[in-house]
Enzyme design. Structure first.
Site, short mmCIF file in Angstrom:
data_model
loop_
_atom_site.label_atom_id
_atom_site.label_comp_id
_atom_site.label_asym_id
_atom_site.label_seq_id
_atom_site.Cartn_x
_atom_site.Cartn_y
_atom_site.Cartn_z
N GLU A 1 -13.45 -21.78 -14.21
CA GLU A 1 -12.33 -21.52 -13.30
C GLU A 1 -11.83 -22.84 -12.71
OE1 GLU A 1 -13.25 -19.62 -9.53
OE2 GLU A 1 -11.53 -18.31 -9.78
N GLY B 1 -21.67 -17.15 -4.09
CA GLY B 1 -22.05 -15.73 -4.13
C GLY B 1 -23.52 -15.56 -4.49
N CYS C 1 -7.93 -15.94 -7.48
CA CYS C 1 -9.05 -15.54 -8.33
C CYS C 1 -8.54 -14.72 -9.52
CB CYS C 1 -10.03 -14.72 -7.51
SG CYS C 1 -9.20 -13.44 -6.57
N LYS D 1 -16.33 -15.15 9.27
CA LYS D 1 -16.14 -16.60 9.19
C LYS D 1 -15.02 -16.93 8.23
CE LYS D 1 -17.91 -19.90 6.76
NZ LYS D 1 -16.69 -20.70 6.63
N GLY E 1 -15.36 -15.58 -2.54
CA GLY E 1 -15.46 -17.02 -2.74
C GLY E 1 -15.98 -17.31 -4.13
N SER E 2 -16.57 -18.46 -4.29
CA SER E 2 -16.96 -18.88 -5.64
C SER E 2 -18.24 -18.17 -6.08
CB SER E 2 -17.18 -20.39 -5.66
OG SER E 2 -18.23 -20.71 -4.80
N THR E 3 -18.42 -18.12 -7.38
CA THR E 3 -19.60 -17.46 -7.95
C THR E 3 -20.87 -18.19 -7.51
OG1 THR E 3 -18.35 -16.55 -9.77
CG2 THR E 3 -20.71 -16.85 -10.15
N GLU F 1 -16.80 -10.62 -4.03
CA GLU F 1 -15.55 -10.82 -4.79
C GLU F 1 -15.54 -12.29 -5.19
OE1 GLU F 1 -13.72 -8.27 -5.39
OE2 GLU F 1 -14.47 -6.88 -3.88
P1 NAD Z 1 -16.50 -21.13 -1.57
O1 NAD Z 1 -17.51 -20.23 -2.18
O2 NAD Z 1 -16.77 -22.58 -1.54
O3 NAD Z 1 -16.21 -20.73 -0.06
C1 NAD Z 1 -15.86 -19.42 0.32
C2 NAD Z 1 -16.36 -19.19 1.71
O4 NAD Z 1 -17.78 -19.24 1.71
C3 NAD Z 1 -15.91 -20.22 2.74
O5 NAD Z 1 -15.68 -19.58 3.98
C4 NAD Z 1 -17.13 -21.13 2.87
O6 NAD Z 1 -17.22 -21.77 4.12
C5 NAD Z 1 -18.24 -20.13 2.70
N1 NAD Z 1 -19.52 -20.70 2.27
C6 NAD Z 1 -19.74 -21.85 1.59
N2 NAD Z 1 -21.07 -22.04 1.42
C7 NAD Z 1 -21.70 -20.98 1.98
C8 NAD Z 1 -23.06 -20.59 2.11
N3 NAD Z 1 -24.05 -21.34 1.63
N4 NAD Z 1 -23.35 -19.43 2.73
C9 NAD Z 1 -22.35 -18.64 3.19
N5 NAD Z 1 -21.04 -18.97 3.13
C10 NAD Z 1 -20.72 -20.12 2.51
O7 NAD Z 1 -15.16 -20.81 -2.32
P2 NAD Z 1 -13.75 -21.48 -2.09
O8 NAD Z 1 -13.71 -22.74 -2.86
O9 NAD Z 1 -13.45 -21.53 -0.63
O10 NAD Z 1 -12.79 -20.38 -2.71
C11 NAD Z 1 -12.44 -20.39 -4.04
C12 NAD Z 1 -13.26 -19.40 -4.83
O11 NAD Z 1 -13.09 -18.08 -4.29
C13 NAD Z 1 -12.83 -19.30 -6.26
O12 NAD Z 1 -13.95 -19.25 -7.09
C14 NAD Z 1 -12.09 -17.98 -6.31
O13 NAD Z 1 -12.03 -17.37 -7.56
C15 NAD Z 1 -12.84 -17.17 -5.35
N6 NAD Z 1 -12.02 -16.05 -4.91
C16 NAD Z 1 -12.36 -14.77 -5.31
C17 NAD Z 1 -11.57 -13.69 -4.95
C18 NAD Z 1 -11.90 -12.28 -5.37
O14 NAD Z 1 -11.43 -11.35 -4.74
N7 NAD Z 1 -12.68 -12.06 -6.42
C19 NAD Z 1 -10.46 -13.90 -4.17
C20 NAD Z 1 -10.14 -15.20 -3.79
C21 NAD Z 1 -10.94 -16.27 -4.15
#
Ligand code: NAD
Length: 502
Positions: free
Chosen positions: A396, A245, A296, A187, A240-242, A262
């Site tokens: 962040e 996660g 990130c 996704k 994605g975000s913590t 990640e």
């Molecule tokens: P996010 O967590 O909001 O979304 C990331 C993904 O998760 C999206 O595809 C979103 O649709 C999906 N998602 C949202 N809610 C969900 C749920 N309940 N169940 C499953 N999937 C869900 O994060 P974002 O705002 O899109 O991205 C930014 C964040 O990602 C920042 O915190 C950044 O640090 C982190 N990030 C980490 C890395 C790494 O490798 N460590 C790399 C890039 C970004």
């Protein structure tokens, strides 16, 4: 302007893919739902993208399960050859992919041409080469026995990615998963699905069999959540975000799926008094402002030794101010818009957060002006925090927003660097060899850069500690993440005395 004209105006020569990709075909969502994808430069629509629901996830899982036996048993060399072909096709379609990524994300075209597209091809090439080089072991056990390990693919894997580097991050996830023989339900982020759908098209052309890869644009709270919960998905890899996660870990508990995370970061970028100041200024600019700070691993906390802090800022601030903000399709643009209005507002809200805690705005802190006012632009922003415990030094921000702190000595620098809950990437600038290696050892983070910042390579492990997540992408570590090890014992000529002699 209709959507076709928008694509043509962006210089795209092929239609924008906007449907789900399931079992080798582009299809609408079962319930017909769609979501508009917007151009962050001016918030105009680019495409109406199908939005996957639970029924679509089930369809994709069924297709992946059907494809798994043949794909996982295919000779590893042949899987590798398909990934190498995909890498070639990405380079053949480089300009189209670069434009599509720029249109959807707002990354400056000079970056998508120079970095995102070649790195994406490079990642598939690396894992194409890896497919037949990742192997089990033979273990020297007691006499008479042969013991060896098999590295088996996990099965159907779910992958959920964010919007900040869609092309690159999907290659980091799909490259090793496919090389190891898994099938995928991925996704993309709801904001940026377009380049991933184009990659799906190229995958079919490269020879990836139907059902091996399924791409489901959709909402995190619906499709993402259901992928994390799904009983027949064996592993989830999430970037994605913590906060999300944590939810993924909870949702995955039903079938105890393997989880790889990640997550966020708050990178410490430390400049010591003996650093080459010009190199440190240059490196620190890229560390925080590349990709509008939406990384990130951004060096979002700049820690300066008090004796050089002013000299550093005297060079850093004018340079940051001169970064050319503008339409990302213009090759002269050095910084584009953030990816959404909502995110722009969130980033700007941290200016008040900084001030409320006694912070000082040294630069920016404003949205784009004039012709950029309609887009998601934020000017390069630098704030000096009053304390390392302030929110702008701990949370962040994920934008072009640097927080400056000063330190007196190495102990204080290390204490500040390790003083957040995150632990993804961090760096230091020094000419003192002993100090450099000491910090490399002592910094609580998954990656450390010395006299450089934000270097990544498909061979080098990438990931974090603490609330930055667990598991590693890239390199042999990624192959371990996408396989499970099986230990096989063979009695070659062992005499096993009876345990219950009669
Ligand atoms: P996010 O967590 O909001 O979304 C990331 C993904 O998760 C999206 O595809 C979103 O649709 C999906 N998602 C949202 N809610 C969900 C749920 N309940 N169940 C499953 N999937 C869900 O994060 P974002 O705002 O899109 O991205 C930014 C964040 O990602 C920042 O915190 C950044 O640090 C982190 N990030 C980490 C890395 C790494 O490798 N460590 C790399 C890039 C970004």
């Amino acid at each position: 302007m209709d959507l076709k004209d928008i694509a043509a105006a962006a210089g795209l020569n092929t239609p924008i893919r906007h449907q789900l990709f399931i079992d080798g075909k582009f299809v609408d969502a079962a319930d017909g739902q769609t979501l508009a994808s917007l151009n962050p430069h001016d918030n105009t629509p680019i495409a109406e993208v199908a939005m996957a629901g639970k029924e679509d996830v089930d369809r994709a899982v069924r297709a992946a399960e059907k494809a798994f036996p043949a794909w996982s048993r295919m000779a590893a060399m042949d899987r590798g050859r398909i990934l190498l072909k995909l890498a070639d096709l990405i380079l053949e379609n480089a300009e189209e992919l670069a434009r599509l990524e720029t249109l959807d994300t707002g990354h400056p075209i000079r970056d998508t041409r120079m970095l995102d597209v070649p790195r994406t091809a490079g990642c598939y090439r690396y894992f194409g080469g890896m497919a037949d080089k990742f192997q089990g072991e033979q273990i020297p056990v007691e006499a008479g026995f042969l013991n060896y390990t098999l590295r088996e693919p996990v099965g159907v894997v779910g992958q959920v990615v964010p919007w900040n580097f869609p092309l690159m991050f999907t290659s980091w996830k799909m490259g090793p998963a496919l090389a190891a023989g898994n099938c995928i339900v991925l996704k993309p982020a709801e904001l940026t699905p377009l380049s991933t759908l184009k990659i799906a098209e190229l995958m079919s052309e490269a020879g990836v069999p139907d059902g091996v890869v399924n791409i489901l644009p959709g909402l995190g709270s619906v499709a993402g959540q259901y992928i994390a919960e799904h009983e027949r998905i064996a592993k989830i890899a999430f970037t994605g975000s913590t906060a999300t996660g944590r939810g993924i870990v909870r949702a995955s508990a039903g079938n105890l799926k393997k989880v790889q995370l990640e997550l966020g970061g708050k990178g410490a970028n430390i400049v010591f008094e003996d650093a080459d100041l010009n190199a440190a200024v240059e490196g620190s600019l890229t560390a925080i402002f590349h990709n509008q700070g939406q990384a990130c691993i951004a060096g979002s906390r700049i820690l300066l030794h008090e004796s050089i802090a002013q000299a550093f800022l005297d060079r850093f601030l004018p340079h940051a101010e001169s970064i050319r903000l503008g339409n990302p399709m213009d090759p002269a643009t050095e910084m584009g818009p953030l990816t959404s209005t909502q995110h722009k507002e969130r980033v700007l809200s941290y200016v008040d957060v900084a001030k409320q805690q006694g912070g000082e705005v040294l630069l920016g802190g404003k949205p784009g002006e004039g012709p950029l006012a309609a887009g998601c632009y934020v000017q390069p922003t630098v704030v000096r925090a009053a304390s390392s415990s302030d929110r702008v030094a701990q949370e962040e921000v994920f934008g072009p927003f640097a927080t400056v702190l000063t330190f007196k000595d190495d102990d204080e620098a290390l204490r500040i660097a390790n003083g957040t809950e995150y632990g993804l990437g961090g760096g230091l600038w020094t000419n003192n060899l002993q100090r450099a290696h000491k910090f490399a050892r002592e910094m609580r983070s998954g990656m450390v850069w010395i006299n450089c910042y934000k270097r990544v390579n498909p061979g080098s492990p990438f990931g974090g500690v603490g609330v930055s997540g667990y598991g590693r992408e890239m390199g042999f570590d990624a192959m371990r993440e996408y396989t499970q090890v099986k230990s096989v014992w063979v009695n070659v000529d062992a005499h096993i005395p009876s345990y219950y002699p009669r």
